[in-house]
Write an enzyme that holds these catalytic residues in place. Structure first.
Site, PDB file in Angstrom:
ATOM      1  N   GLY A  87      -0.028  -1.581   6.474  1.00  0.00           N
ATOM      2  CA  GLY A  87      -1.068  -0.578   6.687  1.00  0.00           C
ATOM      3  C   GLY A  87      -2.413  -1.226   6.935  1.00  0.00           C
ATOM      4  O   GLY A  87      -2.521  -2.442   7.127  1.00  0.00           O
ATOM      5  N   ALA A  88      -3.452  -0.404   6.942  1.00  0.00           N
ATOM      6  CA  ALA A  88      -4.825  -0.916   7.093  1.00  0.00           C
ATOM      7  C   ALA A  88      -5.778   0.137   6.533  1.00  0.00           C
ATOM      8  O   ALA A  88      -5.418   1.316   6.398  1.00  0.00           O
ATOM      9  CB  ALA A  88      -5.143  -1.188   8.554  1.00  0.00           C
ATOM     10  N   ASP A  89      -6.975  -0.325   6.219  1.00  0.00           N
ATOM     11  CA  ASP A  89      -8.022   0.599   5.771  1.00  0.00           C
ATOM     12  C   ASP A  89      -8.844   1.094   6.951  1.00  0.00           C
ATOM     13  O   ASP A  89      -9.347   2.220   6.934  1.00  0.00           O
ATOM     14  CB  ASP A  89      -8.901  -0.093   4.730  1.00  0.00           C
ATOM     15  CG  ASP A  89      -8.069  -0.538   3.546  1.00  0.00           C
ATOM     16  OD1 ASP A  89      -7.440   0.328   2.915  1.00  0.00           O
ATOM     17  OD2 ASP A  89      -7.986  -1.754   3.285  1.00  0.00           O
ATOM     18  N   GLY A 101       0.818  -1.214   0.000  1.00  0.00           N
ATOM     19  CA  GLY A 101       0.000   0.000   0.000  1.00  0.00           C
ATOM     20  C   GLY A 101       0.849   1.260   0.000  1.00  0.00           C
ATOM     21  O   GLY A 101       2.082   1.197   0.032  1.00  0.00           O
ATOM     22  N   LYS A 141      -8.541  -4.801   5.935  1.00  0.00           N
ATOM     23  CA  LYS A 141      -7.442  -4.629   4.999  1.00  0.00           C
ATOM     24  C   LYS A 141      -7.878  -5.137   3.625  1.00  0.00           C
ATOM     25  O   LYS A 141      -8.902  -5.780   3.497  1.00  0.00           O
ATOM     26  CB  LYS A 141      -6.212  -5.408   5.470  1.00  0.00           C
ATOM     27  CG  LYS A 141      -5.617  -4.829   6.747  1.00  0.00           C
ATOM     28  CD  LYS A 141      -4.330  -5.512   7.179  1.00  0.00           C
ATOM     29  CE  LYS A 141      -3.365  -5.784   6.092  1.00  0.00           C
ATOM     30  NZ  LYS A 141      -3.015  -4.601   5.262  1.00  0.00           N
ATOM     31  N   GLY A 142      -7.095  -4.799   2.611  1.00  0.00           N
ATOM     32  CA  GLY A 142      -7.388  -5.316   1.284  1.00  0.00           C
ATOM     33  C   GLY A 142      -7.792  -4.260   0.273  1.00  0.00           C
ATOM     34  O   GLY A 142      -8.125  -4.586  -0.864  1.00  0.00           O
ATOM     35  N   GLY A 143      -7.713  -2.991   0.707  1.00  0.00           N
ATOM     36  CA  GLY A 143      -7.994  -1.918  -0.250  1.00  0.00           C
ATOM     37  C   GLY A 143      -7.100  -2.021  -1.476  1.00  0.00           C
ATOM     38  O   GLY A 143      -7.491  -1.664  -2.588  1.00  0.00           O
ATOM     39  N   GLY A 144      -5.899  -2.550  -1.273  1.00  0.00           N
ATOM     40  CA  GLY A 144      -4.958  -2.734  -2.376  1.00  0.00           C
ATOM     41  C   GLY A 144      -4.989  -4.143  -2.951  1.00  0.00           C
ATOM     42  O   GLY A 144      -4.097  -4.516  -3.722  1.00  0.00           O
ATOM     43  N   GLU A 190      -1.210 -10.865   2.558  1.00  0.00           N
ATOM     44  CA  GLU A 190      -0.962 -10.127   3.806  1.00  0.00           C
ATOM     45  C   GLU A 190      -1.332 -10.990   5.006  1.00  0.00           C
ATOM     46  O   GLU A 190      -0.606 -11.029   6.011  1.00  0.00           O
ATOM     47  CB  GLU A 190      -1.784  -8.832   3.815  1.00  0.00           C
ATOM     48  CG  GLU A 190      -1.277  -7.816   2.802  1.00  0.00           C
ATOM     49  CD  GLU A 190      -2.176  -6.611   2.630  1.00  0.00           C
ATOM     50  OE1 GLU A 190      -1.684  -5.602   2.114  1.00  0.00           O
ATOM     51  OE2 GLU A 190      -3.358  -6.664   2.994  1.00  0.00           O
TER      52      GLU A 190
END
Ligand code: 5RP
Length: 224
Positions: A86-88, A33, A98-101, A107
């Protein structure tokens, strides 16, 4: 401070934190990210102080290698101390979305092996309850419509992420309109749906430490 400045600040704080726990033989786990990109760039200046990295995405692997940092296959590494990602969204209980990317599955795997998960975020990501950010679910392409129907039964509103193929060759459903009061339970329930690879709730393997950048600097939160 802009969000970008906060991301840079927390990434630099994460390098300092990581170096306190690494030595010349250490492998560091690296997430994915824009915040992690700052972390990788800052880590590159210290690459003589550790052995190499394991990575959670092709994009991070490429960036690490460009900086001359050796990237190891996770199968060659039985254990390592620190995973930085990181995190959303993150709560005070260190549960995350997580997982926006779209890198959530790798991960989650890298995080599972790490002894300590250090989550790096700016303060906009800290929430009282998970779910405002649409929950990413990685799905085997053939199962996309079936999984979407099953998620509707759980109260979510899945939207196919057009044009997104994960590093594992799968697709993403982003699930809107969830209020996630029991993150571990929902994480398990969604993962039980046939065709789901994994979902972006990180509650069963939550963060151990969160570094949060705000107007006053970088605050450290520890799990209870
Ligand atoms: C990628 C992720 C990222 O950690 C998350 O989307 C946060 O990204 P950014 O640092 O760009 O805000 O889970 O799959």
């Amino acid at each position: 401070m802009t969000q970008d400045e906060k991301k840079r600040a927390v990434a630099h704080a994460a390098v300092e934190y990581a170096l306190e726990h690494l030595d010349a033989d250490s492998i560091v786990g690296v997430g994915t990210g824009s915040t992690v990109n700052y972390f990788i760039d800052a880590l590159a200046d210290k690459k003589q102080l550790f052995e190499g990295a394991v990575s959670s995405s092709d994009a991070s692997t490429e960036r690490l290698k460009k900086h001359g940092i050796d990237v190891y296959d996770l199968n060659e590494v039985s254990s390592f101390d620190i995973y930085v990602d990181g995190a959303d969204e993150i709560t005070e209980h260190m549960h995350m979305i997580k997982g926006g990317g779209a890198a959530l599955t790798r991960e989650k795997i890298v995080a599972a092996v790490a002894k300590t998960f250090v989550c790096i975020v700016d303060d906009s990501k800290v929430v009282p309850v998970l779910g405002k950010y649409p929950l990413p679910v990685e799905v085997i392409p053939l199962a996309r419509s079936y999984v979407a129907r099953e998620i509707v039964k759980l109260g979510g509103d899945p939207v196919y992420r057009e044009g997104c193929i994960t590093d594992n060759g799968n697709v993403i459903l982003d699930v809107h309109n969830l209020t996630i009061l029991e993150p571990s339970k929902l994480e398990s329930e969604i993962n039980q749906i046939t065709g789901v690879v994994t979902n972006g709730i990180f509650a069963r393997r939550a963060a151990d430490v969160a570094l949060v950048a705000d107007e006053n600097g970088v605050q450290r939160l520890n799990s209870n």
